[in-house]
Design an enzyme around this catalytic site. Structure first.
Site, PDB file in Angstrom:
ATOM      1  N   ASP A  52      -0.096   5.154   0.871  1.00 35.01           N
ATOM      2  CA  ASP A  52      -0.336   6.116   1.959  1.00 35.01           C
ATOM      3  C   ASP A  52      -0.427   5.377   3.296  1.00 35.01           C
ATOM      4  OD1 ASP A  52      -0.505   8.084   0.057  1.00 35.01           O
ATOM      5  OD2 ASP A  52      -2.682   8.103  -0.018  1.00 35.01           O
TER       6      ASP A  52
ATOM      7  N   ASP B 135       0.870  -1.167   0.000  1.00 35.24           N
ATOM      8  CA  ASP B 135       0.000   0.000   0.000  1.00 35.24           C
ATOM      9  C   ASP B 135       0.922   1.237   0.000  1.00 35.24           C
ATOM     10  OD1 ASP B 135      -2.409   1.559   0.507  1.00 35.24           O
ATOM     11  OD2 ASP B 135      -1.635   1.799   2.541  1.00 35.24           O
TER      12      ASP B 135
HETATM   13  P1  B16 Z   1      -7.207  10.059  -3.906  1.00 31.87           P
HETATM   14  P2  B16 Z   1      -3.785   4.180  -0.004  1.00 31.87           P
HETATM   15  C1  B16 Z   1      -5.721   6.089  -0.053  1.00 31.87           C
HETATM   16  O1  B16 Z   1      -4.426   5.645  -0.379  1.00 31.87           O
HETATM   17  C2  B16 Z   1      -5.704   6.994   1.173  1.00 31.87           C
HETATM   18  O2  B16 Z   1      -5.298   6.244   2.323  1.00 31.87           O
HETATM   19  C3  B16 Z   1      -7.076   7.577   1.414  1.00 31.87           C
HETATM   20  O3  B16 Z   1      -7.068   8.427   2.536  1.00 31.87           O
HETATM   21  C4  B16 Z   1      -7.540   8.340   0.158  1.00 31.87           C
HETATM   22  O4  B16 Z   1      -8.844   8.865   0.325  1.00 31.87           O
HETATM   23  C5  B16 Z   1      -7.508   7.372  -1.040  1.00 31.87           C
HETATM   24  O5  B16 Z   1      -6.191   6.852  -1.188  1.00 31.87           O
HETATM   25  C6  B16 Z   1      -7.943   8.040  -2.336  1.00 31.87           C
HETATM   26  O6  B16 Z   1      -7.033   9.053  -2.661  1.00 31.87           O
HETATM   27  O7  B16 Z   1      -8.205  11.084  -3.524  1.00 31.87           O
HETATM   28  O8  B16 Z   1      -5.795  10.619  -4.055  1.00 31.87           O
HETATM   29  O9  B16 Z   1      -7.621   9.235  -5.106  1.00 31.87           O
HETATM   30  O10 B16 Z   1      -3.697   4.126   1.494  1.00 31.87           O
HETATM   31  O11 B16 Z   1      -4.699   3.117  -0.599  1.00 31.87           O
HETATM   32  O12 B16 Z   1      -2.426   4.220  -0.678  1.00 31.87           O
HETATM   33 MG    MG Z   2      -2.913   3.143   3.281  1.00 35.53          MG
END
Ligand code: B16
Ligand code: MG
Length: 220
Positions: free
Chosen positions: A20, A18
């Site tokens: 974030d 993953d």
């Molecule tokens: P975006 P991951 C996720 O990333 C985040 O943890 C989450 O907080 C966010 O809303 C989601 O991506 C969508 O992000 O708005 O940039 O498309 O943890 O799956 O790497």
């Molecule tokens: Mg994450």
């Protein structure tokens, strides 16, 4: 070690990361961007509320913030775009220094050991984040919020990633910080390393407080 990993001797051919919360921490930028939108729209939104958005898609995040308030589809789209604009501006501040401790060492070690490596993020901005962090070359496959329709907790993103790598799901180990991400990996039939507190990632096969504390000798 818990559950599945105890029962079988794991045979791992690929690691799926993953982004974030595992390799970098963009949660603060997501928070600041949602907070600005919420203030403009006079919606309540706290740091505690932000925790519920971990690993959750942009649309599902906005639904959680709206808490059932009715909005037109047009307004929802406009709000998502506005939040994303604020978030994209923050991403320009990211450098290699924003990699979480231990992540580069772990990627290097796994690459040297011959594992396939993939990145699977719910974020549609993942390609930009990876570019800013300078880590694209580690990965055989990069899957993001644009790769599948149903994101975490559905298994689709991880199944898509495994198929692209040519590795059966049962040979994949997913490193995740979100409850929704662990659920998605388990639904895909993969092993899991949870990063964070047990009340969040307690159902993972292995649990560590941070990536720098992962002990490969426990696992392989
Ligand atoms: P975006 P991951 C996720 O990333 C985040 O943890 C989450 O907080 C966010 O809303 C989601 O991506 C969508 O992000 O708005 O940039 O498309 O943890 O799956 O790497
Ligand atoms: Mg994450």
């Amino acid at each position: 070690m818990t559950g599945a990993a105890k029962k079988h001797r794991m045979k791992i051919a690929a690691f799926i990361f993953d982004l974030d919360g595992v390799l970098t921490d963009t949660a603060e930028y997501h928070f600041l961007a949602w907070k600005r939108l919420a203030e403009e729209e006079k919606l309540p939104f706290s740091r505690e509320d932000n925790e519920k958005l971990r690993g959750v898609s942009r649309r599902a995040s906005l639904d959680l913030i709206l808490q059932g308030r009715e909005m037109s589809e047009k307004k929802i789209r406009e709000m998502m775009d506005r939040k994303n604009g604020y978030y994209r501006a923050y991403l320009e501040k990211i450098t290699e220094k924003d990699l979480l401790p231990g992540s580069i060492d772990l990627l290097r070690e796994l690459q040297t050991k011959g594992f396939k490596l993939a990145l699977a993020s719910a974020s549609k901005n993942a390609p930009r984040v990876i570019e800013r962090l300078g880590i694209a070359s580690f990965f055989d496959v990069i899957a993001d919020g644009n790769s599948v329709e149903k994101t975490k907790p559905a298994p689709d993103l991880f199944l898509f990633t495994a198929e692209k790598m040519g590795v059966p799901p049962a040979y994949c180990l997913v490193v995740e910080d979100a409850e929704a991400g662990i659920a998605a990996a388990q639904a895909a039939g993969m092993y899991t390393i949870g990063i964070g507190p047990t009340d969040r990632v307690g159902s993972a096969d292995y649990i560590y407080p941070s990536v720098s504390e992962i002990k490969l000798e426990d696992i392989l």
